[in-house]
Motif scaffolding. Structure first.
Motif, PDB file in Angstrom:
ATOM      1  N   VAL A   1      -7.199  -9.692  25.274  1.00 63.19           N
ATOM      2  CA  VAL A   1      -7.652  -8.458  24.831  1.00 63.19           C
ATOM      3  C   VAL A   1      -9.253  -8.532  25.536  1.00 63.19           C
ATOM      4  CG1 VAL A   1      -8.793  -6.903  23.179  1.00 63.19           C
ATOM      5  CG2 VAL A   1      -6.584  -8.072  22.796  1.00 63.19           C
ATOM      6  N   LEU A   2      -9.496  -7.466  26.662  1.00 62.27           N
ATOM      7  CA  LEU A   2     -10.769  -7.249  26.781  1.00 62.27           C
ATOM      8  C   LEU A   2     -11.727  -6.241  26.251  1.00 62.27           C
ATOM      9  CD1 LEU A   2      -9.971  -7.710  30.782  1.00 62.27           C
ATOM     10  CD2 LEU A   2     -10.820  -9.504  29.326  1.00 62.27           C
ATOM     11  N   ARG A   3     -12.962  -6.337  26.350  1.00 62.51           N
ATOM     12  CA  ARG A   3     -13.739  -5.125  25.710  1.00 62.51           C
ATOM     13  C   ARG A   3     -15.222  -5.173  26.409  1.00 62.51           C
ATOM     14  NH1 ARG A   3     -13.387  -5.743  20.470  1.00 62.51           N
ATOM     15  NH2 ARG A   3     -15.633  -6.626  20.226  1.00 62.51           N
TER      16      ARG A   3
ATOM     17  N   VAL B   1     -12.237 -10.906  24.493  1.00 63.51           N
ATOM     18  CA  VAL B   1     -12.603 -10.670  22.958  1.00 63.51           C
ATOM     19  C   VAL B   1     -11.552 -11.715  22.289  1.00 63.51           C
ATOM     20  CG1 VAL B   1     -12.073  -9.222  21.265  1.00 63.51           C
ATOM     21  CG2 VAL B   1     -12.996  -8.334  23.056  1.00 63.51           C
ATOM     22  N   GLY B   2     -10.455 -12.021  22.823  1.00 70.14           N
ATOM     23  CA  GLY B   2      -9.735 -12.924  22.441  1.00 70.14           C
ATOM     24  C   GLY B   2      -7.988 -12.971  22.647  1.00 70.14           C
TER      25      GLY B   2
ATOM     26  N   HIS C   1      -7.614  -3.280  16.307  1.00 66.07           N
ATOM     27  CA  HIS C   1      -9.027  -3.695  15.989  1.00 66.07           C
ATOM     28  C   HIS C   1      -9.746  -4.354  16.912  1.00 66.07           C
ATOM     29  CE1 HIS C   1     -12.454  -4.769  13.339  1.00 66.07           C
ATOM     30  NE2 HIS C   1     -12.209  -5.883  13.681  1.00 66.07           N
ATOM     31  N   MET C   2      -9.052  -5.458  17.742  1.00 67.15           N
ATOM     32  CA  MET C   2      -9.775  -6.369  18.799  1.00 67.15           C
ATOM     33  C   MET C   2      -9.981  -5.308  20.020  1.00 67.15           C
ATOM     34  SD  MET C   2      -7.232  -9.531  18.565  1.00 67.15           S
ATOM     35  CE  MET C   2      -7.977 -10.393  20.068  1.00 67.15           C
ATOM     36  N   ILE C   3      -9.006  -4.342  20.434  1.00 67.27           N
ATOM     37  CA  ILE C   3      -9.268  -3.551  21.593  1.00 67.27           C
ATOM     38  C   ILE C   3     -10.324  -2.637  21.220  1.00 67.27           C
ATOM     39  CG2 ILE C   3      -8.229  -1.565  22.698  1.00 67.27           C
ATOM     40  CD1 ILE C   3      -5.650  -2.834  22.384  1.00 67.27           C
ATOM     41  N   ALA C   4     -10.520  -1.858  20.207  1.00 72.93           N
ATOM     42  CA  ALA C   4     -11.631  -1.012  19.948  1.00 72.93           C
ATOM     43  C   ALA C   4     -12.825  -1.427  19.421  1.00 72.93           C
ATOM     44  CB  ALA C   4     -11.139   0.030  18.906  1.00 72.93           C
ATOM     45  N   GLY C   5     -12.858  -2.429  18.750  1.00 70.62           N
ATOM     46  CA  GLY C   5     -14.137  -3.244  18.055  1.00 70.62           C
ATOM     47  C   GLY C   5     -14.262  -2.428  16.643  1.00 70.62           C
TER      48      GLY C   5
ATOM     49  N   ASP D   1      -6.232   5.120  26.237  1.00 74.06           N
ATOM     50  CA  ASP D   1      -6.166   3.944  25.523  1.00 74.06           C
ATOM     51  C   ASP D   1      -6.281   4.360  23.968  1.00 74.06           C
ATOM     52  OD1 ASP D   1      -8.890   4.015  24.659  1.00 74.06           O
ATOM     53  OD2 ASP D   1      -9.369   3.775  26.498  1.00 74.06           O
ATOM     54  N   VAL D   2      -6.206   3.294  23.176  1.00 74.13           N
ATOM     55  CA  VAL D   2      -5.961   3.429  21.607  1.00 74.13           C
ATOM     56  C   VAL D   2      -7.450   4.017  21.124  1.00 74.13           C
ATOM     57  CG1 VAL D   2      -6.723   1.036  21.276  1.00 74.13           C
ATOM     58  CG2 VAL D   2      -5.363   2.136  19.407  1.00 74.13           C
ATOM     59  N   GLY D   3      -8.482   3.719  21.746  1.00 72.63           N
ATOM     60  CA  GLY D   3      -9.531   4.245  21.056  1.00 72.63           C
ATOM     61  C   GLY D   3      -9.672   5.805  21.452  1.00 72.63           C
ATOM     62  N   ALA D   4      -9.371   5.863  22.752  1.00 72.42           N
ATOM     63  CA  ALA D   4      -9.402   7.564  23.411  1.00 72.42           C
ATOM     64  C   ALA D   4      -8.267   8.299  22.553  1.00 72.42           C
ATOM     65  CB  ALA D   4      -9.258   7.470  24.911  1.00 72.42           C
TER      66      ALA D   4
END
Length: 497
Positions: free
Chosen positions: A216-218, A223-224, A238-242, A430-433
């Motif tokens: 995962v990048l952010r 990120v992990g 959670h990892m993707i969006a923070g 993406d998941v946040g959008a």
């Protein structure tokens, strides 16, 4: 397993002026594994891929491929070292055959200075059989192929050039669920043959299904990394969006208002038959169903693209005749298509023109569109809907998928429509959008806008729809209120003949 990773990325950084695209990113990938690469738009995924395939050079750090330094000066050199990218926008020549697309390039087999079609066709058949376990007609034109057949042709093209690492960049965006299953089965077959994959996708379920590990990048940073036994949608989102993304939304009970839209016995030969429903002001109506069930055909028919062949449509209690999109717009119906690139956006125009294009007369004076009025509109929309843009004069293609989708929604809101029909409202974002768009739809519904949402994203629909119609073989076979709807009920109705 070798002590040396197949791919080692160490401290990679990339800057574009004052913008940090990648910041000290490090991870490794074993041979014959599938590594999922996840992150929101702007996380740095595309920049990392471009560094891998020689489009960009890193400003810091190193990449090793099977222990040897990998720093290609261009994509051709990267391909020569066994790294190829399977792009989401398929680079094909539609008027050429499958075989011609597979061998297109400087290494195309020739005989007496001309393409050796017989040899190419024979070799193409052998490649499809050996690599994919598929039988094809190599003389079939690409324009006559399905989306998945086009993607398989591209995959064979890549593999025929001795690819060791294949980067799959959003390969499922335009595929139906059965086509996704077919592609995944082929990827797993190739994995068993020792091919290594990097799989980029916004679809969490697909990442979890296909990957051996997920990186995962952010905001350009690592990120992990999750191993298969650690996979879960909650942890990954959670990892993707923070942040933890909200699940089921809470909405007020709708007042019993008169319908803003009434549809009765809507039919299109071979697609839908006898579709009837009502929609109230401020309501979100979901239409669920498998690909080919007719849900997308209903959405398109409401906008006259193409129109229904029979049935009636009433808007605000009045019968209306919709034979084309112009009629639909005149009666207060807007439409956000499932394929925003080809059916919604004007790629060669900037953001402000894409926003104002549905209401040209409002922004036109003396036969010319007013740039100043369009800029005012763009700045207003930017503030109201949190669209991330550098300037309204930037090309629409400079925006992320989520922000492009917000522009399409905003385009119609400028017309104050009675009903906004959305076909796959969060496809390719993406998941946040996705959460931002869903929250925007909920906010607009609370302001009185009525929505018809046709979507394959069942979890998403369950979270925001007030009612869900389920379609199966062109007909509405079930209707569930918000309280009644469950994933199992909807799937059962959509799949039971």
């Amino acid at each position: 397993m070798s002590d040396v990773p197949f791919l080692q990325i160490e401290g990679i950084s990339k800057y574009f002026g004052s913008i940090t695209a990648l910041d000290n990113v490090s991870f490794s990938l074993e041979k014959g594994h599938i590594c999922g690469l996840a992150g929101e738009n702007g996380a740095g995924k595309s920049t990392l891929i471009k560094i891998l395939c020689g489009v960009h050079a890193p400003d810091a750090g190193n990449i090793s491929l099977e222990g040897s330094l990998h720093r290609p000066k261009d994509p051709a050199e990267a391909e020569g070292q066994g790294i190829s990218v399977f792009h989401q926008e398929i680079p094909i020549c539609p008027n050429l055959s499958i075989a011609a697309n597979v061998f297109l390039g400087p290494k195309m087999p020739t005989k007496a200075g001309r393409p050796d079609w017989k040899h190419m066709n024979q070799q193409c058949e052998e490649l499809f059989e050996t690599l994919l376990g598929e039988q094809i007609d190599p003389t079939k034109h690409i324009r006559d192929c399905s989306v998945v057949e086009r993607q398989l042709a591209l995959l064979v093209r890549v593999l025929s050039r001795n690819a060791r690492l294949v980067v799959l960049d959003e390969p499922t965006t335009a595929l139906t669920p059965p086509e996704v299953d077919r592609l995944f089965a082929i990827i797993m077959r190739l994995k068993q043959q020792g091919i290594t994959f990097m799989f980029v996708s916004h679809m969490l379920e697909e990442l979890i299904e296909l990957s051996d590990q997920i990186v995962v990048l952010r905001d350009g940073c690592f990120v992990g990394r999750l191993e298969r036994e650690e996979f879960s949608s909650e942890v990954l989102s959670h990892m993707i969006a923070g942040r933890t993304l909200s699940g089921q939304s809470s909405r007020r009970e709708l007042p019993q208002k008169s319908p803003v839209l009434e549809v009765r016995d809507l039919s299109v030969r071979g697609q839908i038959s006898g579709v009837s429903f009502q929609l109230r002001r401020g309501e979100i109506l979901g239409i669920a169903g498998l690909e080919g069930s007719g849900r997308s055909a209903v959405a398109r028919a409401l906008f006259g693209a193409p129109p229904a062949e029979s049935g009636t449509i009433r808007v605000d209690g009045k019968d209306v005749r919709i034979t084309n999109p112009s009629d639909a717009m005149q009666h207060g119906i807007g439409y956000v298509p499932e394929d925003r690139k080809n059916l919604g956006l004007f790629d060669d125009m900037d953001i402000k023109y894409n926003l104002g294009i549905a209401d040209v007369t409002r922004f036109t004076r003396w036969g010319l569109m007013s740039r100043e009025k369009l800029r005012i509109l763009a700045h207003t929309v930017q503030q109201d809907f949190h669209i991330k843009m550098t300037t309204p004069d930037s090309l629409i293609t400079s925006l992320s998928g989520g922000n492009q989708q917000k522009v399409l929604i905003s385009r119609w809101l400028a017309l104050r429509p009675h009903v906004l029909v959305m076909n796959e409202p969060t496809r390719g974002v993406d998941v946040g959008a996705k959460e931002e768009i869903c929250n925007l739809i909920l906010k607009l519904a609370d302001e009185g806008y009525a929505f018809v949402l046709s979507s394959t994203e069942l979890e998403e629909m369950l979270s925001i729809a007030d009612r869900i119609l389920v379609m199966n073989r062109g007909r509405v076979v079930a209707e569930f209120s918000r309280a009644e709807a469950t994933k199992n009920k909807v799937i059962l109705a959509a799949t039971t003949s």
